[in-house]
Scaffold this motif. Structure first.
Motif, short mmCIF file in Angstrom:
data_model
loop_
_atom_site.label_atom_id
_atom_site.label_comp_id
_atom_site.label_asym_id
_atom_site.label_seq_id
_atom_site.Cartn_x
_atom_site.Cartn_y
_atom_site.Cartn_z
N VAL A 1 44.20 40.16 41.13
CA VAL A 1 45.31 40.48 40.22
C VAL A 1 46.63 40.52 40.99
O VAL A 1 47.70 40.36 40.41
CB VAL A 1 45.05 41.82 39.50
CG1 VAL A 1 45.19 43.01 40.45
CG2 VAL A 1 45.98 41.97 38.29
N ILE B 1 43.25 48.38 38.18
CA ILE B 1 43.12 47.05 37.60
C ILE B 1 42.70 46.10 38.71
O ILE B 1 43.45 45.86 39.66
CB ILE B 1 44.43 46.59 36.93
CG1 ILE B 1 44.78 47.53 35.77
CG2 ILE B 1 44.29 45.15 36.43
CD1 ILE B 1 46.06 47.19 35.04
N ALA C 1 39.00 48.47 35.81
CA ALA C 1 38.90 47.27 34.98
C ALA C 1 38.64 46.08 35.90
O ALA C 1 39.48 45.72 36.70
CB ALA C 1 40.18 47.06 34.19
N GLY C 2 37.44 45.51 35.78
CA GLY C 2 37.10 44.35 36.59
C GLY C 2 35.88 44.59 37.46
O GLY C 2 35.95 45.38 38.40
N LYS D 1 45.98 37.80 29.61
CA LYS D 1 45.88 39.11 28.98
C LYS D 1 46.18 40.22 29.98
O LYS D 1 46.90 41.17 29.66
CB LYS D 1 44.47 39.30 28.40
CG LYS D 1 44.30 40.61 27.62
CD LYS D 1 45.27 40.66 26.44
CE LYS D 1 45.15 41.96 25.68
NZ LYS D 1 46.11 42.05 24.57
N THR D 2 45.65 40.09 31.18
CA THR D 2 45.92 41.09 32.20
C THR D 2 47.40 41.12 32.54
O THR D 2 47.99 42.20 32.69
CB THR D 2 45.10 40.80 33.48
OG1 THR D 2 43.71 40.85 33.16
CG2 THR D 2 45.40 41.82 34.55
N ARG D 3 48.02 39.95 32.65
CA ARG D 3 49.46 39.91 32.97
C ARG D 3 50.27 40.60 31.88
O ARG D 3 51.24 41.30 32.16
CB ARG D 3 49.91 38.46 33.15
CG ARG D 3 49.26 37.78 34.34
CD ARG D 3 50.00 36.51 34.73
NE ARG D 3 49.95 35.48 33.71
CZ ARG D 3 48.98 34.59 33.57
NH1 ARG D 3 47.93 34.63 34.39
NH2 ARG D 3 49.02 33.68 32.64
N THR E 1 40.98 43.02 37.91
CA THR E 1 40.57 41.80 37.23
C THR E 1 41.23 40.61 37.90
O THR E 1 42.03 40.75 38.82
CB THR E 1 41.01 41.84 35.76
OG1 THR E 1 42.45 41.98 35.75
CG2 THR E 1 40.41 43.01 35.04
N SER F 1 43.93 37.37 37.52
CA SER F 1 45.28 37.37 36.95
C SER F 1 45.34 36.46 35.73
O SER F 1 46.08 35.48 35.67
CB SER F 1 46.29 36.90 37.99
OG SER F 1 47.61 37.07 37.52
N ASN G 1 35.92 44.20 27.24
CA ASN G 1 37.18 43.49 27.52
C ASN G 1 38.37 44.44 27.38
O ASN G 1 38.55 45.08 26.34
CB ASN G 1 37.32 42.32 26.55
CG ASN G 1 38.42 41.37 26.96
OD1 ASN G 1 38.86 41.36 28.10
ND2 ASN G 1 38.87 40.56 26.01
#
Length: 419
Positions: free
Chosen positions: A390, A179, A20-21, A186-188, A181, A183, A147
């Motif tokens: 991230v 992961i 992701a990212g 949504k990622t958190r 992406t 920070s 997303n």
């Protein structure tokens, strides 16, 4: 390799590796993983309509790839957060390795006077195209406009990430998940749902808002070597006076190391400025008192004859404003001591956070205690990996943030390949 439609999401819901990212860390990990183990199916999901966005805009479109610091022990001193964890990581992949990686793929880098490294083409597109081509050659698939919505551990083992693309939600299955992406909120939320703790992000690398008569009207004036102190934080380098206060490398370093303290205080703090760099107050007073050159200017106004060549004349005049229209011969010892104090330990009030063109750097992210920096695998959830922004890692400006992304991505790619 790039399709705006949802081909890769619709054609294959089961993957060996999902990343992701689609930034520098994600691409580096995917390329490394796929090159080491070509049998693996590797998918990068990127929420934007274009991958490698930060690569393309960094360095004013030139891409500050890394920094010419090839000693890991020194390299880590440029990271306000994450330096200790990166020491071992840099012993395995550091700027020298980054240079070799790109040169092996036909992209030569150059070193500028301040140590920053750029492609010889001075175009960030050169770096982005190199990464895109390396990923394509390695068989990595890239899905843009995808997303990441949520991640669950799968009863079958591995993970079930869900992504949204073109108003559709696609559930995927993957054996390992990286992961990489930024920070964002949504990622958190996703990281917390998997059992990890987050160090809340705050801005790093910013300028200081200061309203003070001593620097009023002096925007554009620079001083090459100053020392700034802000409680326990000390920073040295060049300084630039701006319309709103102070900027320049020394200020950015100060803001980086003081990021959390300043955030907690709503960006209000006392800043002590030594305009003379390594000079102490006593040494400065000695020079002001005994230097024969200033005796030769005894009948000249203090404000018109700077006693130190490194201080621009307009700044000198305003720093010495409190003396008034006196000649050098008429200045008292008390005034000389006050002038020495002003030059080496002048106090200014920071009243806010200014803007900086590269202020996409934040302090915060996944707690580093919960990540194994030999593999970048989670210490909490097996098969889950983290790399890049991230993580609670940030460096000062100069190519250091990209280097931590290349390094953590490369290490993650090594471990992801072991299926």
């Amino acid at each position: 390799m790039y399709l705006k439609k949802t081909m890769y999401l619709e054609s294959n819901k089961n993957w060996d590796i999902v990343i992701a990212g689609g930034g520098p860390a994600g691409f580096f990990a995917a390329i490394r993983c796929a090159e080491l183990n070509p049998k693996l199916s590797v998918l990068i999901t990127e929420k934007a309509s274009q991958a490698l966005g930060k690569v393309l805009i960094s360095g004013g479109g030139r891409c500050n790839v890394t920094h010419a610091c090839f000693d890991p022990a020194k390299l880590i001193t440029f990271y306000p957060r994450g330096g200790n964890e990166l020491r071992g990581a840099f012993s395995r992949f550091q700027p020298k390795d980054t240079v070799e990686w790109f040169e092996a793929r036909g992209v030569k880098l150059k070193i500028e006077a301040d140590g920053r490294m750029f492609p010889v083409t001075d175009s960030s597109e050169t770096i982005a195209e190199c990464l895109r081509e390396a990923a394509k050659k390695a068989g990595v698939k890239v899905q843009l406009g995808a997303n990441l919505l949520r991640v669950e551990k799968s009863p079958r083992g591995g993970f079930r990430p869900e992504v949204r693309s073109e108003a559709q939600v696609f559930p995927l299955q993957t054996k390992k998940l990286l992961i990489a992406t930024g920070s964002d909120s949504k990622t958190r939320e996703i990281v917390r749902s998997l059992g990890h703790s987050i160090v809340e992000p705050v801005p790093s690398l910013f300028t200081f808002n200061i309203k003070d008569a001593r620097i009023d009207g002096l925007a554009g004036i620079a001083v090459e070597d100053v020392i700034l102190k802000m409680e326990t934080v000390t920073a040295q380098g060049s300084l630039l006076i701006t319309h709103w206060g102070l900027s320049g490398p020394a200020v950015l370093r100060c803001s980086a190391w003081g990021a959390r303290m300043l955030h907690e205080r709503n960006y209000h703090a006392k800043l002590v400025v030594n305009w003379l760099g390594g000079y102490t107050t006593d040494k400065t007073l000695e020079i002001l008192t005994h230097n024969k050159e200033w005796k030769e200017n005894a009948r000249k106004k203090v404000g018109t004859v700077p006693a130190f060549s490194q201080i621009p004349s307009r700044l000198w005049k305003q720093l010495a404003e409190f003396i008034g229209e006196k000649n050098w011969a008429d200045v008292s010892k008390v005034e000389l001591r006050k002038l020495a104090q002003e030059l080496t330990a002048g106090e200014f009030e920071i009243i806010g956070k200014g803007q900086f063109k590269e202020e996409f750097v934040t302090a915060g992210g996944v707690s580093l205690k919960e990540v194994d920096f030999k593999t970048m695998q989670s210490r909490v959830v097996a098969g889950l990996y983290f790399a890049g922004e991230v993580l609670d890692i940030d460096g000062i400006t100069g190519g250091f943030n990209f280097q931590s992304s290349w390094t953590t991505g490369w290490l993650a790619g090594n471990s992801l390949a072991e299926l």
